[in-house]
Write a protein that holds these residues in place. Sequence first.
Motif, PDB file in Angstrom:
ATOM      1  N   GLU A 511       0.828  -1.203   0.000  1.00 21.40           N
ATOM      2  CA  GLU A 511       0.000   0.000   0.000  1.00 21.40           C
ATOM      3  C   GLU A 511       0.866   1.258   0.000  1.00 21.40           C
ATOM      4  OE1 GLU A 511      -3.546   2.111   2.647  1.00 21.40           O
ATOM      5  OE2 GLU A 511      -2.755   0.137   3.218  1.00 21.40           O
ATOM      6  N   MET A 512       1.959   1.202   0.725  1.00 17.26           N
ATOM      7  CA  MET A 512       2.869   2.354   0.762  1.00 17.26           C
ATOM      8  C   MET A 512       3.450   2.621  -0.619  1.00 17.26           C
ATOM      9  SD  MET A 512       6.210   2.824   3.186  1.00 17.26           S
ATOM     10  CE  MET A 512       7.151   4.353   3.202  1.00 17.26           C
ATOM     11  N   MET A 513       3.912   1.575  -1.299  1.00 18.71           N
ATOM     12  CA  MET A 513       4.454   1.750  -2.641  1.00 18.71           C
ATOM     13  C   MET A 513       3.379   2.237  -3.601  1.00 18.71           C
ATOM     14  SD  MET A 513       7.681   1.247  -2.741  1.00 18.71           S
ATOM     15  CE  MET A 513       7.819   1.186  -4.516  1.00 18.71           C
ATOM     16  N   MET A 514       2.143   1.732  -3.434  1.00 20.02           N
ATOM     17  CA  MET A 514       1.059   2.161  -4.313  1.00 20.02           C
ATOM     18  C   MET A 514       0.787   3.658  -4.133  1.00 20.02           C
ATOM     19  SD  MET A 514      -2.835   0.712  -4.499  1.00 20.02           S
ATOM     20  CE  MET A 514      -3.204   1.374  -2.864  1.00 20.02           C
ATOM     21  N   ARG A 515       0.766   4.115  -2.873  1.00 19.87           N
ATOM     22  CA  ARG A 515       0.522   5.544  -2.637  1.00 19.87           C
ATOM     23  C   ARG A 515       1.667   6.403  -3.166  1.00 19.87           C
ATOM     24  NH1 ARG A 515      -2.475   6.751   3.082  1.00 19.87           N
ATOM     25  NH2 ARG A 515      -4.127   5.189   2.940  1.00 19.87           N
ATOM     26  N   LEU A 516       2.893   5.948  -2.976  1.00 19.85           N
ATOM     27  CA  LEU A 516       4.031   6.714  -3.484  1.00 19.85           C
ATOM     28  C   LEU A 516       3.988   6.792  -5.013  1.00 19.85           C
ATOM     29  CD1 LEU A 516       6.951   5.432  -1.207  1.00 19.85           C
ATOM     30  CD2 LEU A 516       5.789   7.634  -1.095  1.00 19.85           C
ATOM     31  N   MET A 517       3.675   5.664  -5.651  1.00 20.26           N
ATOM     32  CA  MET A 517       3.613   5.666  -7.115  1.00 20.26           C
ATOM     33  C   MET A 517       2.458   6.522  -7.623  1.00 20.26           C
ATOM     34  SD  MET A 517       4.763   1.809  -8.286  1.00 20.26           S
ATOM     35  CE  MET A 517       3.653   0.936  -7.195  1.00 20.26           C
ATOM     36  N   HIS A 518       1.344   6.516  -6.889  1.00 16.44           N
ATOM     37  CA  HIS A 518       0.226   7.380  -7.279  1.00 16.44           C
ATOM     38  C   HIS A 518       0.622   8.853  -7.179  1.00 16.44           C
ATOM     39  CE1 HIS A 518      -3.856   8.747  -7.874  1.00 16.44           C
ATOM     40  NE2 HIS A 518      -3.828   9.416  -6.732  1.00 16.44           N
ATOM     41  N   ALA A 519       1.335   9.211  -6.120  1.00 17.91           N
ATOM     42  CA  ALA A 519       1.816  10.596  -5.992  1.00 17.91           C
ATOM     43  C   ALA A 519       2.779  10.940  -7.113  1.00 17.91           C
ATOM     44  CB  ALA A 519       2.485  10.785  -4.629  1.00 17.91           C
ATOM     45  N   VAL A 520       3.636   9.996  -7.477  1.00 13.44           N
ATOM     46  CA  VAL A 520       4.589  10.248  -8.567  1.00 13.44           C
ATOM     47  C   VAL A 520       3.852  10.407  -9.893  1.00 13.44           C
ATOM     48  CG1 VAL A 520       6.465   9.216  -9.905  1.00 13.44           C
ATOM     49  CG2 VAL A 520       6.538   9.164  -7.414  1.00 13.44           C
ATOM     50  N   ASP A 521       2.792   9.630 -10.110  1.00 13.98           N
ATOM     51  CA  ASP A 521       2.010   9.773 -11.345  1.00 13.98           C
ATOM     52  C   ASP A 521       1.401  11.176 -11.439  1.00 13.98           C
ATOM     53  OD1 ASP A 521       2.619   7.210 -12.046  1.00 13.98           O
ATOM     54  OD2 ASP A 521       0.763   6.341 -11.273  1.00 13.98           O
ATOM     55  N   ILE A 522       0.815  11.642 -10.331  1.00 24.74           N
ATOM     56  CA  ILE A 522       0.244  12.999 -10.334  1.00 24.74           C
ATOM     57  C   ILE A 522       1.339  14.030 -10.588  1.00 24.74           C
ATOM     58  CG2 ILE A 522      -0.943  14.722  -8.933  1.00 24.74           C
ATOM     59  CD1 ILE A 522      -2.328  12.425  -7.462  1.00 24.74           C
ATOM     60  N   PHE A 523       2.468  13.859  -9.906  1.00 24.59           N
ATOM     61  CA  PHE A 523       3.575  14.802 -10.075  1.00 24.59           C
ATOM     62  C   PHE A 523       4.115  14.773 -11.503  1.00 24.59           C
ATOM     63  CE2 PHE A 523       8.233  15.156 -10.174  1.00 24.59           C
ATOM     64  CZ  PHE A 523       8.367  16.502  -9.874  1.00 24.59           C
ATOM     65  N   THR A 524       4.218  13.577 -12.084  1.00 22.78           N
ATOM     66  CA  THR A 524       4.751  13.462 -13.451  1.00 22.78           C
ATOM     67  C   THR A 524       3.870  14.200 -14.442  1.00 22.78           C
ATOM     68  OG1 THR A 524       5.711  11.312 -12.889  1.00 22.78           O
ATOM     69  CG2 THR A 524       5.483  11.835 -15.226  1.00 22.78           C
ATOM     70  N   GLN A 526       1.891  16.742 -13.756  1.00 20.79           N
ATOM     71  CA  GLN A 526       2.092  18.172 -13.520  1.00 20.79           C
ATOM     72  C   GLN A 526       3.452  18.626 -14.046  1.00 20.79           C
ATOM     73  OE1 GLN A 526      -0.077  20.478 -12.149  1.00 20.79           O
ATOM     74  NE2 GLN A 526       1.477  21.946 -12.812  1.00 20.79           N
ATOM     75  N   GLN A 527       4.467  17.789 -13.859  1.00 19.74           N
ATOM     76  CA  GLN A 527       5.804  18.138 -14.336  1.00 19.74           C
ATOM     77  C   GLN A 527       5.833  18.244 -15.859  1.00 19.74           C
ATOM     78  OE1 GLN A 527       8.891  15.148 -13.842  1.00 19.74           O
ATOM     79  NE2 GLN A 527      10.373  16.716 -13.264  1.00 19.74           N
ATOM     80  N   ARG A 528       5.091  17.316 -16.517  1.00 22.61           N
ATOM     81  CA  ARG A 528       5.036  17.368 -17.981  1.00 22.61           C
ATOM     82  C   ARG A 528       4.411  18.684 -18.447  1.00 22.61           C
ATOM     83  NH1 ARG A 528       2.251  13.147 -18.556  1.00 22.61           N
ATOM     84  NH2 ARG A 528       4.006  11.692 -18.556  1.00 22.61           N
ATOM     85  N   GLN A 529       3.344  19.105 -17.759  1.00 22.13           N
ATOM     86  CA  GLN A 529       2.707  20.374 -18.107  1.00 22.13           C
ATOM     87  C   GLN A 529       3.636  21.551 -17.804  1.00 22.13           C
ATOM     88  OE1 GLN A 529      -0.208  20.747 -19.706  1.00 22.13           O
ATOM     89  NE2 GLN A 529       0.212  22.944 -19.786  1.00 22.13           N
ATOM     90  N   ASP A 530       4.351  21.473 -16.664  1.00 21.40           N
ATOM     91  CA  ASP A 530       5.287  22.549 -16.316  1.00 21.40           C
ATOM     92  C   ASP A 530       6.410  22.645 -17.335  1.00 21.40           C
ATOM     93  OD1 ASP A 530       3.763  23.102 -14.137  1.00 21.40           O
ATOM     94  OD2 ASP A 530       5.040  22.028 -12.702  1.00 21.40           O
ATOM     95  N   ILE A 531       6.900  21.485 -17.777  1.00 18.86           N
ATOM     96  CA  ILE A 531       7.965  21.491 -18.787  1.00 18.86           C
ATOM     97  C   ILE A 531       7.456  22.112 -20.085  1.00 18.86           C
ATOM     98  CG2 ILE A 531       9.408  20.009 -20.225  1.00 18.86           C
ATOM     99  CD1 ILE A 531       9.629  18.107 -17.855  1.00 18.86           C
ATOM    100  N   LYS A 532       6.209  21.742 -20.455  1.00 15.58           N
ATOM    101  CA  LYS A 532       5.627  22.314 -21.674  1.00 15.58           C
ATOM    102  C   LYS A 532       5.465  23.823 -21.538  1.00 15.58           C
ATOM    103  CE  LYS A 532       1.542  22.002 -24.655  1.00 15.58           C
ATOM    104  NZ  LYS A 532       0.213  21.348 -24.851  1.00 15.58           N
ATOM    105  N   ASP A 533       4.934  24.260 -20.387  1.00  9.82           N
ATOM    106  CA  ASP A 533       4.779  25.703 -20.162  1.00  9.82           C
ATOM    107  C   ASP A 533       6.124  26.410 -20.152  1.00  9.82           C
ATOM    108  OD1 ASP A 533       2.105  25.187 -19.965  1.00  9.82           O
ATOM    109  OD2 ASP A 533       2.033  25.271 -17.770  1.00  9.82           O
TER     110      ASP A 533
END
Length: 687
Positions: A511-524, A526-533
């Motif tokens: 469950e811990m790894m699942m939550r961390l990976m979910h946070a990384v997916d959200i961040f990725t 957002q990061q993709r949009q930030d890189i584009k911007d």
Amino acid sequence: MAALGREVILADFQACTGIENIDEAITLLEQNNWDLLAAINGVIPQENGVLQTDRAGSEESSPLLFPLDPVPPTTPALSSQPVPFPVSASGSGSPPPLRPSGSGLPRSASGSGLSKAMASGFRPMPTEKTPRFLNFVVEHRNRNVELTVEDCSTVGDVKKCLQNELQVPTEQMQLCGWQATDVTDLSVLHSLHLPKNNSLFLLTTDVASPQSASGSSFGSALTDRINQTFLLIVRHREAQREYKLNFPGARTIRDVKYNVADLTNIQVRQQQWEGWPLSANNDALTLAAAGLSYPCHRLSVSKKPSALTAAECSTEAVDVHMVSSDESDEFEEAAESFGVEDSEMFMSESTQRKTAPMMPQNSENEAEALMQFTTEFSSRYGECHPVFFIGGLEAALQEAFYSRPQDRKLLAVYLHHDGSVLTNVFCSRLLCAESVVTYLSQNFISWAWDVTAEANRARFLSSCTRHFGSGASQTLRSYKPDQFPLLLAIMGKRTSNEVLSVIPGNTTLDEMMMRLMHAVDIFTEQQRQDIKDEEEREARETVKREQDEAYRLSLEADRAKRDAQEKEIAEQAKREQLKQEKQQEKEALMASLAESLPPEPAAEGAEAPVTRLRVRTPQGEFLERRFLVSQPLRALITFVASRGFAQRDFKLLTTFPRRDLSVLDPDKSFEELKLFPQETLFLEARN
């Protein structure tokens, strides 16, 4: 050989070489990628450096064995695989004879004819040994020293040869790069099982150990070294590759090891180092206090040889990457229904393990508090744990969120509480699991704080309100001590920071790894949009800069053109003014000369004889005037100059005979010069 299992290859290798230490045999085979022929060559090298593998298919053509008991005709003495034997000292291609032996083999296996034959009591006959020489290339400070020594020499003999070559005392030498471990100056080279060609590197102790300093002088020197940047040249021995890493003196040895783990894929617990000073006996030491050479220090790292069986390796891999379902269930049940006896057991265990609080109360320096936290965390839960950022929460936010979009990471905030029964299980089984440590290292900046003491808790909640908002702070205030520890996954946004996930202490590894990976997916995302911007913004900035530059160049061109025109007009005006001034000066001079002339005599009725003179100008005009014959030639020259023909520019000539009156005595009269009663003269410009 590729078809044989590793156990069969190991048994054959031990049978041929007589090496009874299984760990040593596995290490030698791993160094040769489990190539049996290459491994035997490395241990039993011969004069020509090869092993004989070609033999006839029948026992009559190449008698390899003579048995203690007759071999049944239905059972072949050897398998169909070619069996390698070392070439004899004489260089002949036939394999050496084998003698029977009644003693047992170090290890036997099935599936190989050679293994069966050796297990039946066959041993290689000893062959006559010839001197073997080893070649060494020793690297020392961008210099390579080549040596050739006999394998019966010791490591100390090699150092003596280097002392003669480099003029460095042997007691200051640290010779690194050996394939074997526990190498001392008394180690004999042939016992190290070295190949013919070897590469080593030499370290010299040219920096004193920090323990040798004392008093305030050492304190000031340590402060200076903390502000220095150390260049660590780390050699990865298996990959034969060097990494040049810069670290400030405030970083710890543990930070170096985790960074090297990311580069080499060798986990910290599997790293085997050479080159650290004797004073660097604690991974929590800073580089400034470890006694490293400044500005450059050389190290080498390799993977520790493993003697685990395949079953043990698979078991360990399962333990590293996940908790079994049974353990997960037990953990969840323990988290939900801790009784008094269980709680007392955990608290007692925790009390025995703790030697000091994780973090001092009311510490003014957050960096020092976090260094103590890291040291204590390592002593309780081992060296395999996340690399905690040393610095305040604001500095950790800067490190994670305020760089280029490509370099940004999530922030993982670990909140520790010694009063919770979940703390030991969470730290030892989850937070220090290698999969979690690796994932956090790749995707997060990890920061930790101890909220056991009320003062430290209040201090963190104040920082939380300032950086994450009152909502996050209020949520954390609602957590009770027995709900700790907590792991927060935080993402930086344009206007505010957002807490993506709060992982409680009563969770499982999956469950811990699942939550961390979910946070990384959200961040990725957002990061993709930030890189584009960011790319679009940089593109707009680039176009704007190009337009501004073109406009600036256009303005400069217009300004230069205007300046050139103004300069030309000014120069022309200046020339006109000079011309006018010269003309005015000339006219003034001509008027002055005209006034200085004597009066012109009348044409008739003059009291004295008069001469009439005509002067032809270069333009074809004529100048006429009457003079008294008694007047000097100077009067004519003055008259001509008053009309603009100065004597310095023109010559006054007679027609026939041709005479230059300008060179004659100007005081002679016209009568003396026979210029009467009339004469025609002409002007000629001087060259």
